[in-house]
Every structure is written in structure tokens, then in C-alpha cells.
Design a protein around this motif. Structure first.
Motif, PDB file in Angstrom:
ATOM      1  N   GLY A   1       2.914  11.014  -1.834  1.00 46.09           N
ATOM      2  CA  GLY A   1       2.829   9.645  -1.337  1.00 46.09           C
ATOM      3  C   GLY A   1       3.619   9.453  -0.059  1.00 46.09           C
ATOM      4  N   MET A   2       4.804  10.056   0.009  1.00 47.16           N
ATOM      5  CA  MET A   2       5.613   9.925   1.220  1.00 47.16           C
ATOM      6  C   MET A   2       4.972  10.665   2.400  1.00 47.16           C
ATOM      7  SD  MET A   2       7.934   7.798   0.843  1.00 47.16           S
ATOM      8  CE  MET A   2       8.835   8.070   2.351  1.00 47.16           C
ATOM      9  N   VAL A   3       4.352  11.801   2.139  1.00 50.92           N
ATOM     10  CA  VAL A   3       3.654  12.514   3.204  1.00 50.92           C
ATOM     11  C   VAL A   3       2.529  11.633   3.761  1.00 50.92           C
ATOM     12  CG1 VAL A   3       2.130  14.469   3.697  1.00 50.92           C
ATOM     13  CG2 VAL A   3       4.238  14.818   2.406  1.00 50.92           C
TER      14      VAL A   3
ATOM     15  N   ILE B   1       0.837  -1.200   0.000  1.00 51.69           N
ATOM     16  CA  ILE B   1       0.000   0.000   0.000  1.00 51.69           C
ATOM     17  C   ILE B   1       0.872   1.251   0.000  1.00 51.69           C
ATOM     18  CG2 ILE B   1      -1.643   1.343   1.375  1.00 51.69           C
ATOM     19  CD1 ILE B   1      -2.845  -1.342   2.246  1.00 51.69           C
ATOM     20  N   MET B   2       1.962   1.235   0.746  1.00 49.12           N
ATOM     21  CA  MET B   2       2.857   2.389   0.781  1.00 49.12           C
ATOM     22  C   MET B   2       3.504   2.613  -0.584  1.00 49.12           C
ATOM     23  SD  MET B   2       4.515   1.837   4.544  1.00 49.12           S
ATOM     24  CE  MET B   2       5.420   3.354   4.616  1.00 49.12           C
ATOM     25  N   ALA B   3       3.908   1.533  -1.245  1.00 54.28           N
ATOM     26  CA  ALA B   3       4.496   1.660  -2.583  1.00 54.28           C
ATOM     27  C   ALA B   3       3.467   2.183  -3.583  1.00 54.28           C
ATOM     28  CB  ALA B   3       5.050   0.316  -3.043  1.00 54.28           C
ATOM     29  N   PHE B   4       2.231   1.703  -3.468  1.00 58.90           N
ATOM     30  CA  PHE B   4       1.180   2.176  -4.372  1.00 58.90           C
ATOM     31  C   PHE B   4       0.897   3.661  -4.160  1.00 58.90           C
ATOM     32  CE2 PHE B   4      -3.283   3.066  -5.283  1.00 58.90           C
ATOM     33  CZ  PHE B   4      -3.310   2.731  -6.641  1.00 58.90           C
ATOM     34  N   MET B   5       0.871   4.092  -2.910  1.00 57.88           N
ATOM     35  CA  MET B   5       0.621   5.514  -2.620  1.00 57.88           C
ATOM     36  C   MET B   5       1.727   6.381  -3.228  1.00 57.88           C
ATOM     37  SD  MET B   5      -2.156   6.025  -0.633  1.00 57.88           S
ATOM     38  CE  MET B   5      -1.887   7.323   0.515  1.00 57.88           C
ATOM     39  N   CYS B   6       2.977   5.932  -3.127  1.00 52.37           N
ATOM     40  CA  CYS B   6       4.085   6.698  -3.717  1.00 52.37           C
ATOM     41  C   CYS B   6       3.985   6.721  -5.230  1.00 52.37           C
ATOM     42  CB  CYS B   6       5.430   6.119  -3.294  1.00 52.37           C
ATOM     43  SG  CYS B   6       5.886   6.551  -1.622  1.00 52.37           S
TER      44      CYS B   6
END
Length: 86
Positions: A16-18, A3-8
Motif C-alpha cells: 500500500g505504501m509503495v 484512498i491512501m489509507a484504504f490502499m494501506c
């Protein structure tokens, strides 16, 4: 992590990092509070933590999509961000 990779990928590295930092801080504060009160982590508690992370991601999606809509309508970046967080 997926999910974190998708957001970025979807929202760009900065936005995405925020969102990812906000989600990690949310989980960290939740776990710190549980540790402070010496709480026992049960299966329903783990499900609640996962639900909290999912709601944090959902809130960021709503904010970023609103910002995109405002920019598409021609609003300045500052006004679009204010409208997104409103």
C-alpha cells in the motif's frame, strides 16, 4: 487521504505504501512540470490531476490483483511480480 489509507489497509502496509508513494510522486511530477512551464491551474486542470491520481490507483490495483492471482495459481513470488507488471 481516505484512498491512501484504504490502499494501506487492503494491500498491506508495504504494498500500500509503495502504491501511495507512486501516486504522490506522479502528482508531484505533474505539478512540478506545470510550475516549470508557469501554467495556470484551472478547474479542468484540477479535474485532470484528480483523474491522473485515480488512474494511478487503478493501475496499482490491476497490478496487485494480477500478482495475487499468480500466487494463488502457485507461481513463485518473483514470477508473480514479473507477471503482474507485465
Amino acid at each position: 487521504l481516505v484512498i491512501m489509507a484504504f490502499m494501506c489497509w487492503y494491500y498491506g502496509v508495504r504494498a500500500g505504501m509503495v502504491a501511495n508513494i507512486a501516486m504522490v510522486m506522479n502528482i508531484f511530477l505533474l505539478l512540478a512540470t506545470l510550475a516549470m512551464f508557469d501554467a495556470t491551474l484551472t478547474l479542468p486542470g484540477i479535474a485532470g490531476i484528480l483523474l491522473t491520481a485515480a488512474m494511478a490507483v487503478d493501475a496499482n490495483i490491476l497490478i496487485y490483483e494480477r500478482i495475487r492471482e499468480e500466487i494463488a495459481r502457485g507461481a513463485a513470488l518473483r514470477q508473480a511480480i514479473l507477471a503482474g507488471y507485465e
